[in-house]
Write an enzyme that holds these catalytic residues in place. Structure first.
Site, PDB file in Angstrom:
ATOM      1  N   ILE A  18       0.825  -1.197   0.000  1.00 33.85           N
ATOM      2  CA  ILE A  18       0.000   0.000   0.000  1.00 33.85           C
ATOM      3  C   ILE A  18       0.866   1.257   0.000  1.00 33.85           C
ATOM      4  O   ILE A  18       0.558   2.233  -0.676  1.00 33.85           O
ATOM      5  CB  ILE A  18      -0.938   0.000   1.221  1.00 33.85           C
ATOM      6  CG1 ILE A  18      -1.916  -1.171   1.139  1.00 33.85           C
ATOM      7  CG2 ILE A  18      -1.712   1.311   1.325  1.00 33.85           C
ATOM      8  CD1 ILE A  18      -2.734  -1.371   2.400  1.00 33.85           C
ATOM      9  N   TYR A 148      -1.917  -6.504  17.329  1.00 31.22           N
ATOM     10  CA  TYR A 148      -2.112  -5.751  16.089  1.00 31.22           C
ATOM     11  C   TYR A 148      -3.334  -4.845  16.200  1.00 31.22           C
ATOM     12  O   TYR A 148      -3.284  -3.650  15.853  1.00 31.22           O
ATOM     13  CB  TYR A 148      -2.280  -6.722  14.915  1.00 31.22           C
ATOM     14  CG  TYR A 148      -2.605  -6.059  13.599  1.00 31.22           C
ATOM     15  CD1 TYR A 148      -1.661  -5.269  12.946  1.00 31.22           C
ATOM     16  CD2 TYR A 148      -3.851  -6.232  12.999  1.00 31.22           C
ATOM     17  CE1 TYR A 148      -1.952  -4.663  11.732  1.00 31.22           C
ATOM     18  CE2 TYR A 148      -4.149  -5.629  11.785  1.00 31.22           C
ATOM     19  CZ  TYR A 148      -3.196  -4.856  11.160  1.00 31.22           C
ATOM     20  OH  TYR A 148      -3.500  -4.239   9.956  1.00 31.22           O
ATOM     21  N   LYS A 152      -3.657  -0.576  16.070  1.00 31.29           N
ATOM     22  CA  LYS A 152      -4.505   0.151  15.123  1.00 31.29           C
ATOM     23  C   LYS A 152      -5.562   0.989  15.844  1.00 31.29           C
ATOM     24  O   LYS A 152      -5.938   2.064  15.368  1.00 31.29           O
ATOM     25  CB  LYS A 152      -5.165  -0.838  14.155  1.00 31.29           C
ATOM     26  CG  LYS A 152      -4.168  -1.516  13.223  1.00 31.29           C
ATOM     27  CD  LYS A 152      -3.416  -0.507  12.372  1.00 31.29           C
ATOM     28  CE  LYS A 152      -2.482  -1.133  11.378  1.00 31.29           C
ATOM     29  NZ  LYS A 152      -1.770  -0.153  10.535  1.00 31.29           N
ATOM     30  N   THR A 185      -1.488  -7.986   0.324  1.00 34.15           N
ATOM     31  CA  THR A 185      -0.095  -7.581   0.477  1.00 34.15           C
ATOM     32  C   THR A 185       0.665  -8.652   1.253  1.00 34.15           C
ATOM     33  O   THR A 185       0.083  -9.626   1.753  1.00 34.15           O
ATOM     34  CB  THR A 185       0.028  -6.247   1.240  1.00 34.15           C
ATOM     35  OG1 THR A 185      -0.302  -6.462   2.626  1.00 34.15           O
ATOM     36  CG2 THR A 185      -0.899  -5.186   0.657  1.00 34.15           C
TER      37      THR A 185
END
Length: 264
Positions: A18, A148, A152, A185
């Site tokens: 990205i 994770y 975020k 990705t």
């Protein structure tokens, strides 16, 4: 999007995925793009990036856009060189410090009618994240997904607090968080084998391409419709509500204060 040949952008994690596509889109719009690698981020490296940009500042080169894009996802339990849990240290604290170090340059580069912008890449995973203020490093029990998601969630809280501070001071800078969606990705290399198999078989159908995933970051960075507007969470190029807890101003303040302590 309009061409913007006189503006300068920094994109962290811009060597692939990205981040690379974000840098490419911005460059096609005429921006001078500086790509910063963040894979082995430690706070000394972040300060080195700041010194590099500070040298640009001495040469009267501005900074109009900062895209906090770099990140890791669901890695095994390990620490950065500073001793922080890697998701929290790289995804969140590194960007917290970098943004604060670059704020003066961003403020000097922005103007009331064309503000500088901070774009921070979060994730829909923040909706299930829990912020453990008494154990931000996951020392009492590590979960790759939980770590994770927490990082975020922290990025959204940070964005909203940053925007409130910028607005209160009347600084010509805005801050928004973006959600790129589910994107094909290399970030998925640490997930379980079943998820990797599903991604390989059905990724073309279920996942966005990196180019598609980058688009919301580009919108947040250059769209005229967002001129002067900050404190938003964007998905598919549009404003959307983030998790309710992210609007808790006390939690935003507590995380900000604790982050300042951690990065010195």
């Amino acid at each position: 999007m309009p061409q913007q040949p006189d503006r300068v952008a920094i994109v962290t994690g811009g060597t692939d995925g990205i981040g690379l596509c974000t840098a490419w889109h911005l460059a096609r719009l005429g921006l001078h793009v500086i790509i910063v690698e963040f894979l082995h981020c430690d706070l000394a490296s972040v300060r080195s990036i700041w010194r590099f940009v500070h040298n640009f500042k001495a040469k009267r080169l501005p900074l109009h856009v900062l895209v906090n894009n770099a990140g890791v996802m669901m890695v095994p339990q390990r620490k950065t060189e500073d001793g922080f849990e890697e998701h929290f240290g790289l995804n969140y604290l590194g960007h917290f410090l970098l943004t604060n170090l670059l704020l003066s340059t961003l403020k000097e580069s922005g103007s009331p009618d064309h503000r500088a912008r901070v774009v921070t890449v979060s994730s829909a995973t923040h909706y299930v994240g829990e912020l453990h203020m008494d154990d931000l490093q996951g020392s009492r029990g590590y979960s790759p997904h939980g770590a994770y998601a927490q990082s975020k969630l922290a990025l959204v809280l940070f964005t909203y607090r940053l925007q409130r501070l910028l607005q209160a001071r009347g600084d010509p800078v805005t801050a928004n968080a973006v959600d790129p969606g589910v994107v094909d990705t290399d970030l998925y290399r640490h997930v379980c084998w079943g998820t990797r198999l599903l991604k390989r078989l059905l990724g073309w159908l279920l996942f966005k391409t990196p180019e598609e995933g980058a688009w919301t970051s580009v919108v947040a960075a250059v769209s005229p419709e967002l001129e002067g507007r900050g404190g938003h969470y964007l998905y598919n190029g549009r404003e959307t509500p983030s998790r309710d807890v992210t609007y808790d101003r006390k939690l935003q303040q507590n995380l900000w204060a604790r982050s300042c302590e951690l990065v010195g």
